[in-house]
Structures are given as structure tokens and as C-alpha cells.
Scaffold this active site. Structure first.
Site, PDB file in Angstrom:
ATOM      1  N   VAL A  60       0.810  -1.227   0.000  1.00 36.74           N
ATOM      2  CA  VAL A  60       0.000   0.000   0.000  1.00 36.74           C
ATOM      3  C   VAL A  60       0.844   1.278   0.000  1.00 36.74           C
ATOM      4  O   VAL A  60       0.330   2.354  -0.293  1.00 36.74           O
ATOM      5  CB  VAL A  60      -0.988   0.044   1.196  1.00 36.74           C
ATOM      6  CG1 VAL A  60      -2.039  -1.026   1.076  1.00 36.74           C
ATOM      7  CG2 VAL A  60      -0.256  -0.021   2.538  1.00 36.74           C
ATOM      8  N   ASN A  86      -6.884  -1.302   5.794  1.00 42.16           N
ATOM      9  CA  ASN A  86      -6.622  -2.138   6.967  1.00 42.16           C
ATOM     10  C   ASN A  86      -5.140  -2.481   7.144  1.00 42.16           C
ATOM     11  O   ASN A  86      -4.692  -2.681   8.270  1.00 42.16           O
ATOM     12  CB  ASN A  86      -7.457  -3.427   6.841  1.00 42.16           C
ATOM     13  CG  ASN A  86      -7.009  -4.483   7.830  1.00 42.16           C
ATOM     14  OD1 ASN A  86      -7.310  -4.405   9.014  1.00 42.16           O
ATOM     15  ND2 ASN A  86      -6.262  -5.475   7.346  1.00 42.16           N
ATOM     16  N   SER A 149      -6.474   2.875  15.580  1.00 41.71           N
ATOM     17  CA  SER A 149      -6.091   2.082  16.760  1.00 41.71           C
ATOM     18  C   SER A 149      -6.332   2.916  18.001  1.00 41.71           C
ATOM     19  O   SER A 149      -6.292   4.157  17.954  1.00 41.71           O
ATOM     20  CB  SER A 149      -4.606   1.730  16.676  1.00 41.71           C
ATOM     21  OG  SER A 149      -4.130   1.309  17.936  1.00 41.71           O
ATOM     22  N   TYR A 161       3.665   4.892  15.248  1.00 39.04           N
ATOM     23  CA  TYR A 161       2.336   4.262  15.080  1.00 39.04           C
ATOM     24  C   TYR A 161       1.221   5.197  15.567  1.00 39.04           C
ATOM     25  O   TYR A 161       0.198   5.359  14.892  1.00 39.04           O
ATOM     26  CB  TYR A 161       2.337   2.950  15.862  1.00 39.04           C
ATOM     27  CG  TYR A 161       1.141   2.050  15.685  1.00 39.04           C
ATOM     28  CD1 TYR A 161       0.974   1.287  14.530  1.00 39.04           C
ATOM     29  CD2 TYR A 161       0.195   1.911  16.697  1.00 39.04           C
ATOM     30  CE1 TYR A 161      -0.108   0.423  14.385  1.00 39.04           C
ATOM     31  CE2 TYR A 161      -0.881   1.050  16.568  1.00 39.04           C
ATOM     32  CZ  TYR A 161      -1.030   0.304  15.410  1.00 39.04           C
ATOM     33  OH  TYR A 161      -2.105  -0.549  15.277  1.00 39.04           O
ATOM     34  N   ALA A 163       1.259   8.464  15.754  1.00 37.81           N
ATOM     35  CA  ALA A 163       1.130   9.589  14.817  1.00 37.81           C
ATOM     36  C   ALA A 163       0.350   9.161  13.575  1.00 37.81           C
ATOM     37  O   ALA A 163      -0.540   9.874  13.096  1.00 37.81           O
ATOM     38  CB  ALA A 163       2.512  10.103  14.423  1.00 37.81           C
ATOM     39  N   LYS A 165      -1.806   6.601  13.249  1.00 32.49           N
ATOM     40  CA  LYS A 165      -3.198   6.235  13.529  1.00 32.49           C
ATOM     41  C   LYS A 165      -4.043   7.460  13.910  1.00 32.49           C
ATOM     42  O   LYS A 165      -5.254   7.477  13.635  1.00 32.49           O
ATOM     43  CB  LYS A 165      -3.243   5.162  14.623  1.00 32.49           C
ATOM     44  CG  LYS A 165      -2.615   3.822  14.210  1.00 32.49           C
ATOM     45  CD  LYS A 165      -3.316   3.196  13.018  1.00 32.49           C
ATOM     46  CE  LYS A 165      -2.813   1.787  12.701  1.00 32.49           C
ATOM     47  NZ  LYS A 165      -3.504   1.192  11.549  1.00 32.49           N
TER      48      LYS A 165
HETATM   49  P1  NAP Z   1      -1.844  -8.632  10.804  1.00 32.14           P
HETATM   50  O1  NAP Z   1      -2.442  -9.918  11.254  1.00 32.14           O
HETATM   51  O2  NAP Z   1      -0.359  -8.470  10.838  1.00 32.14           O
HETATM   52  O3  NAP Z   1      -2.381  -8.339   9.317  1.00 32.14           O
HETATM   53  C1  NAP Z   1      -1.921  -7.249   8.585  1.00 32.14           C
HETATM   54  C2  NAP Z   1      -1.733  -7.700   7.145  1.00 32.14           C
HETATM   55  O4  NAP Z   1      -1.266  -6.564   6.388  1.00 32.14           O
HETATM   56  C3  NAP Z   1      -0.661  -8.796   6.997  1.00 32.14           C
HETATM   57  O5  NAP Z   1      -1.071  -9.785   6.075  1.00 32.14           O
HETATM   58  C4  NAP Z   1       0.525  -8.008   6.481  1.00 32.14           C
HETATM   59  O6  NAP Z   1       1.435  -8.803   5.742  1.00 32.14           O
HETATM   60  C5  NAP Z   1      -0.168  -6.993   5.605  1.00 32.14           C
HETATM   61  N1  NAP Z   1       0.702  -5.865   5.281  1.00 32.14           N
HETATM   62  C6  NAP Z   1       1.757  -5.396   5.980  1.00 32.14           C
HETATM   63  N2  NAP Z   1       2.328  -4.367   5.337  1.00 32.14           N
HETATM   64  C7  NAP Z   1       1.623  -4.193   4.189  1.00 32.14           C
HETATM   65  C8  NAP Z   1       1.750  -3.314   3.099  1.00 32.14           C
HETATM   66  N3  NAP Z   1       2.731  -2.400   3.049  1.00 32.14           N
HETATM   67  N4  NAP Z   1       0.857  -3.398   2.081  1.00 32.14           N
HETATM   68  C9  NAP Z   1      -0.115  -4.350   2.098  1.00 32.14           C
HETATM   69  N5  NAP Z   1      -0.270  -5.230   3.101  1.00 32.14           N
HETATM   70  C10 NAP Z   1       0.590  -5.156   4.141  1.00 32.14           C
HETATM   71  O7  NAP Z   1      -2.433  -7.397  11.629  1.00 32.14           O
HETATM   72  P2  NAP Z   1      -3.898  -7.107  12.237  1.00 32.14           P
HETATM   73  O8  NAP Z   1      -3.822  -7.240  13.706  1.00 32.14           O
HETATM   74  O9  NAP Z   1      -4.934  -7.840  11.495  1.00 32.14           O
HETATM   75  O10 NAP Z   1      -3.982  -5.550  11.927  1.00 32.14           O
HETATM   76  C11 NAP Z   1      -4.837  -5.006  10.941  1.00 32.14           C
HETATM   77  C12 NAP Z   1      -4.988  -3.522  11.199  1.00 32.14           C
HETATM   78  O11 NAP Z   1      -5.572  -3.307  12.484  1.00 32.14           O
HETATM   79  C13 NAP Z   1      -3.653  -2.755  11.216  1.00 32.14           C
HETATM   80  O12 NAP Z   1      -3.809  -1.502  10.593  1.00 32.14           O
HETATM   81  C14 NAP Z   1      -3.385  -2.581  12.699  1.00 32.14           C
HETATM   82  O13 NAP Z   1      -2.580  -1.458  12.962  1.00 32.14           O
HETATM   83  C15 NAP Z   1      -4.792  -2.401  13.224  1.00 32.14           C
HETATM   84  N6  NAP Z   1      -4.948  -2.689  14.657  1.00 32.14           N
HETATM   85  C16 NAP Z   1      -4.715  -3.949  15.137  1.00 32.14           C
HETATM   86  C17 NAP Z   1      -4.874  -4.181  16.507  1.00 32.14           C
HETATM   87  C18 NAP Z   1      -4.643  -5.544  17.132  1.00 32.14           C
HETATM   88  O14 NAP Z   1      -4.571  -5.620  18.368  1.00 32.14           O
HETATM   89  N7  NAP Z   1      -4.570  -6.610  16.352  1.00 32.14           N
HETATM   90  C19 NAP Z   1      -5.233  -3.125  17.355  1.00 32.14           C
HETATM   91  C20 NAP Z   1      -5.462  -1.865  16.813  1.00 32.14           C
HETATM   92  C21 NAP Z   1      -5.314  -1.654  15.462  1.00 32.14           C
HETATM   93  P3  NAP Z   1       2.731  -9.396   6.547  1.00 32.14           P
HETATM   94  O15 NAP Z   1       2.174 -10.328   7.575  1.00 32.14           O
HETATM   95  O16 NAP Z   1       3.514 -10.071   5.468  1.00 32.14           O
HETATM   96  O17 NAP Z   1       3.412  -8.197   7.154  1.00 32.14           O
END
Ligand code: NAP
Length: 251
Positions: A60, A86, A149, A161, A163, A165
């Protein structure tokens, strides 16, 4: 908007929250383009998910790849009327830390700062710009949901992060104002700690500490974050605001 009418891109769609959003959208009858950097996980997702799911390998933060991703979506589904920003990463470090024994200073590197800004803020900017341009060009009403987040309030150890979010919530508000005239709504969802692979590396004691700090006493589940995404897509009087889904954790 009705879920079955959506032709929607989910970035970071191969894992965690994005995987849940992709599967729930497809189950509800939407046409979904799951985009991710991980080609293997995307191929597995496409194989196990029922419904109209296509996949696209894109970073992205790469302008050319984002443009290609949006073109591929229009080619596959005839139009695009939805986006879930996402994809996200974190690279936590204190701004400056003094080692208790040696007195040496460890600073957050410019690389750690920039990588998170690139993926978590520039990424949604590029994806939203390209999807909005397509919608405006085709006169298609649509909706753009961005995953922020609880760290948007400012979480120590996460200068980069937090900044990104917080910036995403500010952009969600101003995009709503800029894009309303074209029939495009926006919304953000700010999850607290949610059970996904992003937290896999966390030691069990750190997890327990986190769970104790949440009034509801546990982490969130991806489906509970999906419920907020679905609300933003479906409610035609919602735009420009952020829904916090964090178990009531103190900010
Ligand atoms: P996740 O399981 O790591 O999934 C994120 C996905 O995005 C992974 O498949 C990752 O690939 C992919 N990705 C990473 N960099 C990318 C890029 N430059 N372009 C396209 N895809 C990319 O994380 P998640 O917990 O589902 O998080 C999803 C969103 O929710 C994120 O924005 C995160 O900041 C937010 N969030 C999560 C939590 C939590 O507690 N889980 C809390 C608050 C906010 P790789 O695995 O190969 O890196």
C-alpha cells in the site's frame, strides 16, 4: 449501502482483521479484492473462502502498485464502491532510552519512524486517493473505512504508530467533508488489543497485563471489529467519525 452491492478492496486482506473482513464481506454477498504483500497467504485465502473473492499482491505504500490494484478491481468487478484501509504494521521503540547499566542511549531510528508512516499513513492516503478518484470519475457513490487504533490517543513507545493512527482519524474527518459532494462517505474504527497474528510475538505475561488493563477483561475478537466496519458500510447517515472498539480501555 447494502453489503451484497459492495465491490470493495480490503488491504492487508490476507491475515488477521483483513482476513476476517474479507470472509465476512464475501459471505454477505459482496465482491471483494483482498490485497496484501503476502502472495502465499492470499492464495490460501482465495482457496478457502467461498464467494466472490479476488486477490492482488500490492504494497500500500507503493504508488504504482496501489494504482494497479485499483485498476485490477475495476477490471474484475466493473466498478469499485468500497475500500477498507486495513494494512498496518508497527515498529515500537521509545523516542530515546538510556540503558540503566551502560548509560548508552538508544533512539527510535528514522527508518523505524518512516516505515510505519509509509505503510500506516501514506498507504491509506494513496489507496483512498485512487479509489475516490475512480468513484468520482464513474459517478459511483461509495464508502471508505480506515482501521485506526486505540494508540491514536498517544501510546508510549509508539511515536510512529500513534502519529499514523491519529493522522488517519483526522484524514477520515476531512475526507468526509471533501468527498460528501460526490456521495462518498468515510469512517474509522479504532480497535483496542484484538486477537490477531500481529500480537503473536508478545510474551504471555505482557498479554495478561494488557487483558487486566481492559475493563471488559479480555482482548477483542476480529468479528467484533468487523461489526463496526459493517455498521459504517451499512449506515448511510454515518460519515467522518471514528468508532472506538476497545473494551473501554483507559486512554
Ligand atoms: P496482521 O495480522 O499483521 O495483518 C496485517 C496484514 O497486512 C498482513 O497480512 C501483512 O502482511 C499486511 N501488510 C503489511 N504491510 C503491508 C503493506 N505495506 N501493504 C499491504 N499489506 C501489508 O495485523 P492485524 O492485527 O490484522 O492488523 C490489521 C490492522 O488493524 C492494522 O492496521 C493494525 O494497525 C490495526 N490494529 C490492530 C490491533 C490488534 O490488536 N490486532 C489493534 C489496533 C489496530 P505481513 O504479515 O507479510 O506483514
Amino acid at each position: 449501502m447494502n453489503l451484497e452491492d459492495m465491490k470493495i478492496i480490503v488491504t492487508g486482506g490476507a491475515s488477521g482483521l483483513g482476513r476476517c473482513f474479507t470472509q465476512e464481506l464475501a459471505k454477505a454477498g459482496a465482491s471483494v479484492m483482498a490485497a496484501d504483500v503476502d502472495a502465499e497467504k492470499l492464495a490460501e485465502l482465495e482457496e478457502v473462502t467461498e464467494g466472490n473473492v479476488e486477490t492482488f499482491v500490492a504494497d500500500v505504500s507503493n504508488e504504482a502498485q496501489v494504482i494497479a490494484m485499483v485498476e485490477a478491481t475495476v477490471a474484475a468487478f466493473g466498478e469499485v464502491n468500497g475500500l477498507v484501509n486495513n494494512a498496518g504494521i508497527f515498529r515500537d521503540a521509545l523516542l530515546v532510552k538510556k540503558d540503566r547499566e551502560t548509560g548508552a542511549l538508544r533512539k527510535m531510528t528514522l527508518g523505524e519512524w518512516q516505515k510505519v508512516i509509509d505503510v500506516d499513513l501514506t498507504g491509506p492516503f494513496l489507496c483512498t486517493r485512487e479509489v475516490a478518484a475512480k468513484m468520482i470519475e464513474a459517478d459511483t457513490p461509495g464508502v471508505i473505512v480506515s482501521i485506526s487504533s486505540v494508540s491514536r490517543h498517544g501510546n508510549p513507545g509508539q511515536s510512529n504508530y500513534s502519529a499514523a493512527k491519529a493522522g488517519l482519524v483526522a484524514d477520515t474527518k476531512l475526507w468526509a467533508e471533501e468527498l460528501a459532494r460526490y456521495g462518498i462517505r468515510t469512517g474509522a474504527v479504532a480497535p483496542g488489543f484484538t486477537r490477531t497474528p500481529i500480537l503473536d510475538g508478545m510474551p504471555p505475561r505482557a498479554r495478561e497485563k494488557i487483558e487486566k488493563s481492559v475493563p471488559l477483561g479480555r482482548m477483542g475478537e476480529p468479528f467484533e471489529i468487523w461489526q463496526a466496519v459493517r455498521f459504517i458500510i451499512e449506515c448511510d447517515y454515518f460519515t467522518g467519525r471514528c468508532v472506538d472498539v476497545d473494551g473501554g480501555v483507559k486512554v
